[in-house]
Design a protein around this motif. Structure first.
Motif, PDB file in Angstrom:
ATOM      1  N   VAL A 151       0.794  -1.207  -0.003  1.00 29.64           N
ATOM      2  CA  VAL A 151      -0.016  -0.147  -0.117  1.00 29.64           C
ATOM      3  C   VAL A 151       0.825   1.474   0.052  1.00 29.64           C
ATOM      4  O   VAL A 151       0.279   2.339  -0.099  1.00 29.64           O
ATOM      5  CB  VAL A 151      -0.841   0.280   1.208  1.00 29.64           C
ATOM      6  CG1 VAL A 151      -1.989  -1.150   1.126  1.00 29.64           C
ATOM      7  CG2 VAL A 151      -0.252  -0.118   2.489  1.00 29.64           C
ATOM      8  N   GLY A 152       2.071   1.314   0.049  1.00 22.35           N
ATOM      9  CA  GLY A 152       2.882   2.478   0.073  1.00 22.35           C
ATOM     10  C   GLY A 152       3.063   2.723   1.682  1.00 22.35           C
ATOM     11  O   GLY A 152       2.977   2.128   2.863  1.00 22.35           O
ATOM     12  N   HIS A 153       3.528   4.264   1.886  1.00 19.97           N
ATOM     13  CA  HIS A 153       4.168   4.534   2.998  1.00 19.97           C
ATOM     14  C   HIS A 153       2.971   5.223   3.709  1.00 19.97           C
ATOM     15  O   HIS A 153       2.166   5.656   3.184  1.00 19.97           O
ATOM     16  CB  HIS A 153       5.459   5.829   2.763  1.00 19.97           C
ATOM     17  CG  HIS A 153       5.860   5.962   4.046  1.00 19.97           C
ATOM     18  ND1 HIS A 153       5.532   7.368   4.659  1.00 19.97           N
ATOM     19  CD2 HIS A 153       7.095   5.516   4.860  1.00 19.97           C
ATOM     20  CE1 HIS A 153       6.367   7.424   5.845  1.00 19.97           C
ATOM     21  NE2 HIS A 153       7.190   6.354   5.821  1.00 19.97           N
ATOM     22  N   SER A 154       3.166   5.094   5.116  1.00 22.10           N
ATOM     23  CA  SER A 154       1.946   5.784   5.939  1.00 22.10           C
ATOM     24  C   SER A 154       0.553   5.634   5.458  1.00 22.10           C
ATOM     25  O   SER A 154      -0.075   6.433   5.282  1.00 22.10           O
ATOM     26  CB  SER A 154       2.348   7.260   6.056  1.00 22.10           C
ATOM     27  OG  SER A 154       2.136   7.948   4.983  1.00 22.10           O
ATOM     28  N   THR A 155       0.116   4.446   5.156  1.00 23.93           N
ATOM     29  CA  THR A 155      -1.022   4.068   4.554  1.00 23.93           C
ATOM     30  C   THR A 155      -1.609   2.602   5.415  1.00 23.93           C
ATOM     31  O   THR A 155      -0.886   1.733   5.425  1.00 23.93           O
ATOM     32  CB  THR A 155      -0.982   3.755   3.231  1.00 23.93           C
ATOM     33  OG1 THR A 155      -0.555   4.871   2.438  1.00 23.93           O
ATOM     34  CG2 THR A 155      -2.386   3.390   2.491  1.00 23.93           C
TER      35      THR A 155
END
Length: 284
Positions: A151-155
């Motif tokens: 989902v990527g970063h800070s997600t």
């Protein structure tokens, strides 16, 4: 000028609700809203304090505090995508350990259950930096979890694992084992960094009962592409693949994508014809 008539008991409008019903209505409404929370048998905010989410689920303070692993609130400085503002705390704190660690949950009743694991990558900014497995009573229910790659970063990212406990047997993802009254949830040390968990809970019910995260346009597109790849050509039957499969890194580029050999062939032929012709003209 005629004044509007008040609608009440004895008026020509609809009668007022009986007083007893007015007294019962608030508890009934609260019971409907609290149905989900009532079906949660265990919930923990890993690495953080107790919290009640927007669905009424009461996450207790981490029971591993001071015993196993380390708590981190590094994510507190970051907004978490896909999560309600009120519940970002569930993804901003976490517990990690340099070795395999986990939680033990007693289950008293047989039935259908769902394990919900909450994650967010708040430190690493690329894939293949943190990859680990999750086991449930010895069964690997999440394989090679790379949160950033998902989902990527800070997600916010939730792993949802349905299971069934019946007649002394635990059934999960097509595997069966003897159940002795406790669920053992383990976060398994892998080759890349340390395993971790942000929050988790166990719900008595089915996957349909689990609240969904807010949509993520980029993620939805990726999942659609992955689903298309899992279908055979000319067939509507999906390949039997691990639903928790994770790509541990970016897709390998096509080595033939930049192959210009087909364009070079006519040029080479032209040179082959031009040079002998030029040689013959010079002889003349």
């Amino acid at each position: 000028r005629r004044e509007p008539e008040m609608v009440g008991a004895g008026a020509r409008g609809a009668p007022l609700l009986p007083p007893l019903l007015w007294l019962l209505l608030p508890p009934l409404l609260r019971g409907a809203a609290g149905g989900l929370a009532d079906s949660v048998v265990w919930a923990v905010n890993a690495g953080g304090d107790a919290h009640v989410d927007v669905n009424g689920i009461h996450f207790r303070k981490d029971p591993l505090e001071g015993r196993v692993g380390r708590a981190s609130d590094y994510g507190m400085k970051l907004p978490i995508l896909r999560s309600n503002a009120e519940d970002q705390i569930l993804y901003q704190t976490e517990r990690y350990n340099e070795e395999t660690f986990g939680y033990e949950v007693p289950i008293k009743e047989e039935g259908d259950y769902v394990l919900v694991l909450k994650f967010a990558e708040v430190y690493f900014a690329q894939s293949q930096q943190k990859v680990f497995d999750v086991r449930l009573n010895g069964h690997v229910v999440v394989k090679d979890l790379d949160i950033f790659d998902r989902v990527g970063h800070s997600t916010a990212h939730d792993e949802i694992i349905p299971m069934s406990i019946k007649k002394g047997k635990l059934s999960v993802q097509g595997e069966v084992s003897t159940f002795t009254g406790k669920l053992h949830i383990e976060f398994v040390k892998g080759y890349y960094d340390n395993p971790k968990i942000c929050a988790l809970y166990i719900l008595q019910g089915t996957v349909e009962d689990v609240p969904k995260l807010q949509p993520h346009p980029g993620l939805e597109k990726k999942e659609e592409d992955d689903d298309e790849d899992e279908y055979d050509d000319g067939s509507s039957v999906k390949k039997q693949a691990n639903k928790n499969r994770v790509q541990s890194g970016p897709r390998t580029p096509n080595p033939y994508a930049s192959d210009n050999s087909s364009l070079m062939f006519p040029i080479l032929v032209a040179f082959g014809v031009f040079i002998p012709t030029l040689f013959c003209l010079c002889r003349l």
